[in-house]
Design an enzyme around this catalytic site. Sequence first.
Site, PDB file in Angstrom:
ATOM      1  N   GLU A 106      19.618   3.806   2.793  1.00  0.00           N
ATOM      2  CA  GLU A 106      19.904   3.423   1.721  1.00  0.00           C
ATOM      3  C   GLU A 106      19.136   5.132   0.742  1.00  0.00           C
ATOM      4  O   GLU A 106      18.449   4.563   0.238  1.00  0.00           O
ATOM      5  CB  GLU A 106      19.757   2.263   1.481  1.00  0.00           C
ATOM      6  CG  GLU A 106      20.399   1.310   2.442  1.00  0.00           C
ATOM      7  CD  GLU A 106      21.892   1.232   2.343  1.00  0.00           C
ATOM      8  OE1 GLU A 106      22.696   2.113   1.955  1.00  0.00           O
ATOM      9  OE2 GLU A 106      22.151   0.563   3.192  1.00  0.00           O
ATOM     10  N   CYS A 114      20.888   3.537  -8.639  1.00  0.00           N
ATOM     11  CA  CYS A 114      20.909   4.313  -7.287  1.00  0.00           C
ATOM     12  C   CYS A 114      22.563   4.308  -7.693  1.00  0.00           C
ATOM     13  O   CYS A 114      22.814   5.095  -7.353  1.00  0.00           O
ATOM     14  CB  CYS A 114      20.749   3.557  -5.932  1.00  0.00           C
ATOM     15  SG  CYS A 114      21.154   1.983  -5.660  1.00  0.00           S
ATOM     16  N   GLY A 125       0.881  -1.253  -0.204  1.00  0.00           N
ATOM     17  CA  GLY A 125       0.242  -0.547   0.371  1.00  0.00           C
ATOM     18  C   GLY A 125       0.906   1.110   0.099  1.00  0.00           C
ATOM     19  O   GLY A 125       1.593   0.789  -0.678  1.00  0.00           O
TER      20      GLY A 125
END
Length: 479
Positions: A247, A281, A203
């Site tokens: 992170e 990333c 969700g």
Amino acid sequence: MLQRINAHFINGSWRTVAVPEWFTLVNPATEEAVSCVARADAAMVNEAIAAAYHAQDAWGRLDFTERALYLQQIADYLTAHRDELAQGITDELGCPLWFSREVQVDDPIDALRNHVGFAATLQREKSWDARLRVRKEPIGVCGLITPWNYPLHQLIAKVAPALLAGCPVIVKPAEQTPRSAIILAMAAEAAGLPAGVFNLVLGCGEQIGTILCQHPDVDCISFTGSTRVGRLIQRNCADTVKKVCLELGGKSAYVIGQTKRLAEAVKLGVEDVMLNSGQTCVALTRMLVPAERYEEACALAAKVASQLTIGDPNQDESFLGPVVSQQQYQAVLQSIELGLEEGARLLCGGTERPAGHAQGYYIAPTIFADVHNEMRIAREEIFGPVLCIIPYCDEDEALRLANDSPYGLSGRVWADDDAERERLALGIRAGLIFTNGAEWHNAAPFGGFKQSGYGRELGLAGVDEFLTLKSIVTEVAHD
Ligand code: NAD
């Protein structure tokens, strides 16, 4: 007919939301809605936290080797469902199927199996002297929040060390990529994990994330995602003084030094950025090149980019597919426009749709030359297939430019000379440095410097993030 997914794994069983609010999943290659996912409500999240809270003592008492047996079974289940995992990730994220199989699925399963191996080397308790024992204890209930770009990898990098350390978990994956998380929950169920040890709630990040961060029975939040949300999480965890591992984003530098193999070095850099359509990333989005070889490097880079096949993620020859969503597509196009406004020179790509792709969130590999490190395209994370090439005059300037960034997640250095390569590798302030053609290593502790976050994942350091120390000082009889 849209497939409806109403599935949350709480306290050892599958649950549905009675009056669901739906989130629609769109295939980024076709822009067609393919399924919708019911969002967990607040009551369900609180139930998951309570289940984890009640499971923690028994789970924490097991030995590392006993817990590793469960991880082994989870790894075997994931291996048996490799194709389903890979196809699910490709359909949700848009990356090519070969990339999903080899990188999105095989690598995290390998990382999970590494954790099984760690169990033998982990020691719960060490004696310092006759009076002092120091124990490693599980930190407690953990909320694990992950993004969409490497969905299974990011789950495994948190779930494996947390479970091995003895922590029950509540997993909240990105809304765009729920399928790998559902298969992971099925693996946890098939492995027979005790009820409450693994919980999955799907969700909205803002709603579920805020509950997890503010709840007094959650002891640790491990988050991977944007620096913007990382800051929010830190604030939301402050009142209950939780351990937080972050992170976050990156704008990693690739310093190419003196080399006879410039073409090879440039090729590696361009392909690194364009993989997963730039949604990585650690992507090396700033290529730093000696000024005297700048034009040569730019020409080589444009040639490599022009040879990359952009196309249907289900075709083997596609090197890059679309970006994940309409929102990401618009954001990346805006960054490309910004680069043009800032005066960077477009070597290839741009905002035009790639030929033959009237449908889908496809962006052509885009390379900017004449980029200064002060430009926003060199400072901000774009998270799309966009590379900036920046010239430098000498080694000092290369390191100054590499480190002149709010981020410090990763970097790469390439030089023929060992001493030069070592100076560059040691000089970059980032948590992970590759040299020359080095490849990803699943046991390397992974995490950032500066605004790329703190805390480490993978390797034994990743397990330590979920352990805390307890000292027991014993009375010793005096003669
Ligand atoms: P995001 O920060 O928008 O979302 C990440 C997760 O946080 C999602 O699960 C989201 O639902 C949840 N979330 C959103 N708002 C929240 C809130 N208020 N509280 C708690 N949780 C909330 O990031 P994204 O767009 O999904 O992913 C892209 C970003 O992730 C990039 O910045 C990328 O660099 C970063 N990333 C970092 C690493 C790393 O290891 N350092 C790895 C992959 C991606």
